[in-house]
Design an enzyme around this catalytic site. Sequence first.
Site, PDB file in Angstrom:
ATOM      1  N   LYS A  20       0.848  -1.213   0.000  1.00 29.60           N
ATOM      2  CA  LYS A  20       0.000   0.000   0.000  1.00 29.60           C
ATOM      3  C   LYS A  20       0.870   1.245   0.000  1.00 29.60           C
ATOM      4  O   LYS A  20       2.042   1.191   0.408  1.00 29.60           O
ATOM      5  CB  LYS A  20      -0.933   0.031   1.221  1.00 29.60           C
ATOM      6  CG  LYS A  20      -0.232   0.012   2.597  1.00 29.60           C
ATOM      7  CD  LYS A  20       0.286   1.322   3.107  1.00 29.60           C
ATOM      8  CE  LYS A  20       1.093   1.213   4.385  1.00 29.60           C
ATOM      9  NZ  LYS A  20       1.831   2.404   4.768  1.00 29.60           N
ATOM     10  N   ASP A 149      -2.129  -0.848   9.931  1.00 29.90           N
ATOM     11  CA  ASP A 149      -2.285  -1.080   8.484  1.00 29.90           C
ATOM     12  C   ASP A 149      -2.980  -2.410   8.183  1.00 29.90           C
ATOM     13  O   ASP A 149      -3.380  -2.653   7.045  1.00 29.90           O
ATOM     14  CB  ASP A 149      -0.904  -1.133   7.804  1.00 29.90           C
ATOM     15  CG  ASP A 149      -0.163   0.187   7.887  1.00 29.90           C
ATOM     16  OD1 ASP A 149      -0.809   1.221   8.118  1.00 29.90           O
ATOM     17  OD2 ASP A 149       1.072   0.173   7.702  1.00 29.90           O
TER      18      ASP A 149
HETATM   19  P1  ATP Z   1       4.243   0.188   7.572  1.00 29.84           P
HETATM   20  O1  ATP Z   1       4.016   1.010   6.354  1.00 29.84           O
HETATM   21  O2  ATP Z   1       3.120  -0.737   7.933  1.00 29.84           O
HETATM   22  O3  ATP Z   1       4.834   0.961   8.730  1.00 29.84           O
HETATM   23  P2  ATP Z   1       6.706  -0.837   6.591  1.00 29.84           P
HETATM   24  O4  ATP Z   1       6.556  -1.023   5.122  1.00 29.84           O
HETATM   25  O5  ATP Z   1       7.426   0.387   7.058  1.00 29.84           O
HETATM   26  O6  ATP Z   1       5.300  -0.920   7.226  1.00 29.84           O
HETATM   27  P3  ATP Z   1       7.401  -3.576   6.933  1.00 29.84           P
HETATM   28  O7  ATP Z   1       7.956  -3.890   5.603  1.00 29.84           O
HETATM   29  O8  ATP Z   1       6.089  -4.134   7.267  1.00 29.84           O
HETATM   30  O9  ATP Z   1       7.412  -2.024   7.196  1.00 29.84           O
HETATM   31  O10 ATP Z   1       8.488  -3.960   8.027  1.00 29.84           O
HETATM   32  C1  ATP Z   1       8.594  -3.278   9.234  1.00 29.84           C
HETATM   33  C2  ATP Z   1       9.224  -4.209  10.250  1.00 29.84           C
HETATM   34  O11 ATP Z   1       8.309  -5.272  10.478  1.00 29.84           O
HETATM   35  C3  ATP Z   1      10.502  -4.821   9.752  1.00 29.84           C
HETATM   36  O12 ATP Z   1      11.579  -4.210  10.410  1.00 29.84           O
HETATM   37  C4  ATP Z   1      10.414  -6.288  10.113  1.00 29.84           C
HETATM   38  O13 ATP Z   1      11.349  -6.664  11.065  1.00 29.84           O
HETATM   39  C5  ATP Z   1       9.020  -6.479  10.694  1.00 29.84           C
HETATM   40  N1  ATP Z   1       8.273  -7.559  10.019  1.00 29.84           N
HETATM   41  C6  ATP Z   1       7.522  -8.459  10.656  1.00 29.84           C
HETATM   42  N2  ATP Z   1       6.967  -9.305   9.782  1.00 29.84           N
HETATM   43  C7  ATP Z   1       7.342  -8.943   8.556  1.00 29.84           C
HETATM   44  C8  ATP Z   1       7.084  -9.440   7.250  1.00 29.84           C
HETATM   45  N3  ATP Z   1       6.286 -10.505   7.036  1.00 29.84           N
HETATM   46  N4  ATP Z   1       7.626  -8.791   6.215  1.00 29.84           N
HETATM   47  C9  ATP Z   1       8.402  -7.704   6.421  1.00 29.84           C
HETATM   48  N5  ATP Z   1       8.697  -7.205   7.631  1.00 29.84           N
HETATM   49  C10 ATP Z   1       8.173  -7.805   8.705  1.00 29.84           C
END
Ligand code: ATP
Length: 311
Positions: A20, A149
């Site tokens: 997203k 999210d």
């Molecule tokens: P958001 O926009 O929801 O804040 P994001 O894109 O910044 O998310 P993610 O890619 O979801 O972040 O990863 C954030 C943290 O979540 C990572 O540092 C990771 O350690 C943890 N994490 C837990 N499960 C997962 C997963 N299935 N895939 C990626 N990261 C994960």
Amino acid sequence: MTTVTTARGARAVRVAAQAKVNLRLRVLARETSGYHQLETLFLRLSLADDVYVRVTGGERTLDIGGDFDARQLGPTERNLAWRAAEAYVDATGWPSGFAIQLDKHIPVGGGLGGGSADAGAVLRALDAISSTPIGEEALLAIAARLGADVPFLTTEHPFALAWGRGERLLVLPAPPEREVLLLLPAFGVNTAHAYGWLADAREIGTAPSMTAARFDPSSLSQWESLTTHATNDFEAVIAARHPQITALVDALRAAGCAIAMMSGSGSTVFGVLPAEGALEMPRFAAGGSTPAPHVLLTRTATHVEPIVVTE
Ligand code: ATP
């Protein structure tokens, strides 16, 4: 609100866990619980992780492949896909075991909701396979406990306005499909730090006020009127620490993107490409000690991919 696809009788399914972007992200009042009220516009992308879910007789496993840096992903028990499966089992008593495989394509920790999308995909998968599905309301209640999210990314809707802690959703018709350029700086942003910097900026009066907006929902489904709502409260406070954010936003604007902004709490900057005509492809040269960003081209989604039965 939505229909959750069914896959009764299946033992295994594949779900495209689409990323997203936040086209709008306002951080409003902080509750006594410590959580902030949000007002955000979520739009799914075609960029997705492939999530394979199989129910087993008792064994529980999580395998991860694809493009990721193992140091960025924590232990299995902290993985959001694993936590979603365990939460579903805790709530329903089924299944006794699961085998999950993630093929990561969504950059980790960039504000694109990768982990949350994986969690949403697992919840959708299990409820689709279950012979006694709990339905969307109960599914979204589990999702809400996993993160702000996750409720949206558990629905089968590509576009929605969300409030509260992301659990109050107004589903909207998606704007027409457009190409999106994702720019991924080499640095990440710790979400807790981003909230702290925003709170500091508010204390000294340099951040936007906490007033919620009034929307004409019909104005949110057209790119032209959406442009006026596109804002992210975190962008200025993060750009103050990482000037590359401003440079990337400016480069996308100069290249013809009417919407160019940071997603979530960063550090990804995205630009929605014009409907017609080639974009003047910006050059992202490294500047001083700042490495050039990684660039990915994807599209906005106008639908959520259906669940595919694999076994
Ligand atoms: P958001 O926009 O929801 O804040 P994001 O894109 O910044 O998310 P993610 O890619 O979801 O972040 O990863 C954030 C943290 O979540 C990572 O540092 C990771 O350690 C943890 N994490 C837990 N499960 C997962 C997963 N299935 N895939 C990626 N990261 C994960």
